[in-house]
Scaffold this active site. Structure first.
Site, PDB file in Angstrom:
ATOM      1  N   GLY A  50       0.844  -1.188   0.000  1.00 47.10           N
ATOM      2  CA  GLY A  50       0.000   0.000   0.000  1.00 47.10           C
ATOM      3  C   GLY A  50       0.880   1.239   0.000  1.00 47.10           C
ATOM      4  O   GLY A  50       2.009   1.208  -0.489  1.00 47.10           O
ATOM      5  N   GLU A  51       0.393   2.288   0.588  1.00 46.81           N
ATOM      6  CA  GLU A  51       1.120   3.562   0.630  1.00 46.81           C
ATOM      7  C   GLU A  51       1.565   3.795   2.074  1.00 46.81           C
ATOM      8  O   GLU A  51       0.746   4.027   2.957  1.00 46.81           O
ATOM      9  CB  GLU A  51       0.202   4.686   0.134  1.00 46.81           C
ATOM     10  CG  GLU A  51       0.937   5.854  -0.482  1.00 46.81           C
ATOM     11  CD  GLU A  51       1.755   6.623   0.536  1.00 46.81           C
ATOM     12  OE1 GLU A  51       2.985   6.708   0.363  1.00 46.81           O
ATOM     13  OE2 GLU A  51       1.171   7.130   1.506  1.00 46.81           O
ATOM     14  N   SER A  52       2.873   3.705   2.317  1.00 46.46           N
ATOM     15  CA  SER A  52       3.390   3.665   3.686  1.00 46.46           C
ATOM     16  C   SER A  52       3.102   4.925   4.498  1.00 46.46           C
ATOM     17  O   SER A  52       2.849   4.843   5.701  1.00 46.46           O
ATOM     18  CB  SER A  52       4.885   3.354   3.691  1.00 46.46           C
ATOM     19  OG  SER A  52       5.599   4.302   2.935  1.00 46.46           O
ATOM     20  N   CYS A  82       6.004  -5.881   0.776  1.00 45.74           N
ATOM     21  CA  CYS A  82       6.307  -4.610   0.115  1.00 45.74           C
ATOM     22  C   CYS A  82       6.208  -3.454   1.111  1.00 45.74           C
ATOM     23  O   CYS A  82       7.048  -3.301   1.978  1.00 45.74           O
ATOM     24  CB  CYS A  82       5.417  -4.430  -1.117  1.00 45.74           C
ATOM     25  SG  CYS A  82       5.997  -3.142  -2.241  1.00 45.74           S
ATOM     26  N   ILE A 137       6.230  -4.524  -7.393  1.00 46.50           N
ATOM     27  CA  ILE A 137       5.547  -3.274  -7.725  1.00 46.50           C
ATOM     28  C   ILE A 137       6.150  -2.170  -6.846  1.00 46.50           C
ATOM     29  O   ILE A 137       5.919  -2.161  -5.637  1.00 46.50           O
ATOM     30  CB  ILE A 137       4.028  -3.374  -7.478  1.00 46.50           C
ATOM     31  CG1 ILE A 137       3.417  -4.541  -8.262  1.00 46.50           C
ATOM     32  CG2 ILE A 137       3.339  -2.054  -7.821  1.00 46.50           C
ATOM     33  CD1 ILE A 137       1.978  -4.856  -7.891  1.00 46.50           C
ATOM     34  N   ARG A 138       6.940  -1.291  -7.460  1.00 43.37           N
ATOM     35  CA  ARG A 138       7.644  -0.256  -6.683  1.00 43.37           C
ATOM     36  C   ARG A 138       8.320  -0.881  -5.463  1.00 43.37           C
ATOM     37  O   ARG A 138       8.260  -0.357  -4.348  1.00 43.37           O
ATOM     38  CB  ARG A 138       6.685   0.853  -6.249  1.00 43.37           C
ATOM     39  CG  ARG A 138       6.128   1.651  -7.394  1.00 43.37           C
ATOM     40  CD  ARG A 138       5.121   2.705  -6.957  1.00 43.37           C
ATOM     41  NE  ARG A 138       5.648   3.552  -5.906  1.00 43.37           N
ATOM     42  CZ  ARG A 138       4.917   4.164  -4.983  1.00 43.37           C
ATOM     43  NH1 ARG A 138       3.609   4.016  -4.977  1.00 43.37           N
ATOM     44  NH2 ARG A 138       5.475   4.927  -4.066  1.00 43.37           N
ATOM     45  N   HIS A 173       5.037  -9.330  -3.925  1.00 43.20           N
ATOM     46  CA  HIS A 173       3.630  -9.592  -3.604  1.00 43.20           C
ATOM     47  C   HIS A 173       3.246 -11.020  -3.996  1.00 43.20           C
ATOM     48  O   HIS A 173       2.733 -11.236  -5.095  1.00 43.20           O
ATOM     49  CB  HIS A 173       2.723  -8.623  -4.371  1.00 43.20           C
ATOM     50  CG  HIS A 173       2.864  -7.192  -3.976  1.00 43.20           C
ATOM     51  ND1 HIS A 173       2.054  -6.611  -3.034  1.00 43.20           N
ATOM     52  CD2 HIS A 173       3.713  -6.231  -4.396  1.00 43.20           C
ATOM     53  CE1 HIS A 173       2.398  -5.339  -2.895  1.00 43.20           C
ATOM     54  NE2 HIS A 173       3.402  -5.086  -3.713  1.00 43.20           N
ATOM     55  N   GLU A 175       0.743 -12.584  -2.939  1.00 39.17           N
ATOM     56  CA  GLU A 175      -0.731 -12.638  -2.975  1.00 39.17           C
ATOM     57  C   GLU A 175      -1.294 -12.305  -4.352  1.00 39.17           C
ATOM     58  O   GLU A 175      -2.478 -12.534  -4.615  1.00 39.17           O
ATOM     59  CB  GLU A 175      -1.321 -11.691  -1.922  1.00 39.17           C
ATOM     60  CG  GLU A 175      -1.255 -10.208  -2.246  1.00 39.17           C
ATOM     61  CD  GLU A 175       0.083  -9.543  -1.994  1.00 39.17           C
ATOM     62  OE1 GLU A 175       0.151  -8.311  -2.145  1.00 39.17           O
ATOM     63  OE2 GLU A 175       1.066 -10.230  -1.655  1.00 39.17           O
TER      64      GLU A 175
END
Length: 189
Positions: A50-52, A82, A137-138, A173, A175
Site C-alpha cells: 500500500g502507501e506507507s 512490500c 511493484i515499486r 507480492h 498474494e
C-alpha cells in the site's frame, strides 16, 4: 482466538491476501484489522502492500502502531509484504517517515523503479524446492540486516525476503499470484 489471522485493512491490497488465504488448505478464520481491539482478536498478522505514509498515519491515529509493536515483542507472527516490510523496518534509506521499527533491517524504497517498471519473475526462496513467482511493484530491497535477521531470497544480488524470528518481510507480492506456498508457510508458524 486460536488459529486466527488478521490482515491490516486500512489501505492497500489487503483483499488480495484474504483471497490467497482462502485458497490455502484448511484456511484459518480471518479478520480485517483496523483497530487495537481488532488486533487483539488474532494470532498472526499480515501487513500488506500500500502507501506507507498513509498507513503510518492511520495506524498512529488509532493506536494500532503501538499495539502492533507490543504484539511483535510478545512473539506474534507478522508478515509485511512490500510496503508492509517498509513499515516494519528500523531504517528507511533517505527517509525519516514513520515506521514500526520492529525488524532490524534497513530498506531502500522503489529499488527497481517506479510503478511503470513493475514486473514478475521467479525467485528462489530458502526452504522451498521450487522458485516462487514474485510480483514486484515499486518494490523495496533490504540493504542491511541485523544478526538476528536472515536473508531468505535475493533477486539480482539484492535481498528481497528476510526473516527475524516471528517476523517475515518480502519485497514482492505473493498474494498477486496463484501460488499460496508462502502464505501456507507463514500459517504454519
Amino acid at each position: 482466538m486460536s488459529g486466527s489471522l488478521g490482515v491490516l485493512s486500512v489501505q492497500g491490497d489487503y483483499a488480495k491476501h484474504f483471497d490467497a488465504i482462502s485458497r490455502c488448505p484448511d484456511p484459518p478464520t480471518t479478520f480485517e484489522v483496523r483497530t487495537p481491539d481488532d488486533l487483539a482478536q488474532v494470532d498472526r498478522l499480515i501487513i500488506p502492500g500500500g502507501e506507507s505514509t498513509t498507513v503510518g498515519l492511520l495506524t498512529r491515529r488509532t493506536g494500532l502502531d503501538q499495539a502492533i509493536q507490543e504484539r511483535a515483542a510478545e512473539g506474534m507472527p507478522i508478515w509485511g509484504t512490500c510496503m508492509g516490510m517498509i513499515l516494519m523496518a528500523k531504517e528507511i534509506e533517505g527517509s525519516n517517515q514513520f515506521r514500526l521499527s520492529i525488524m532490524d533491517i534497513t530498506v531502500r524504497r522503489n529499488a527497481f523503479g517506479a510503478q511503470v517498471h513493475s514486473f514478475e519473475d521467479s525467485v528462489a526462496v530458502e526452504g522451498f524446492k521450487e522458485p516462487i513467482t514474485a510480483v514486484f511493484i515499486r518494490a523495496p530491497v533490504i540493504t542491511r540486516h541485523g544478526e538476528e535477521a536472515r536473508a531468505l531470497a535475493t533477486y539480482e544480488g539484492q535481498i528481497v525476503a528476510v526473516r527475524q524470528g516471528n517476523l517475515l518481510g518480502t519485497s514482492f507480492h505473493p498474494e498477486m499470484t496463484d501460488d499460496t506456498r508462502l502464505h501456507e508457510w507463514f500459517l504454519s508458524w
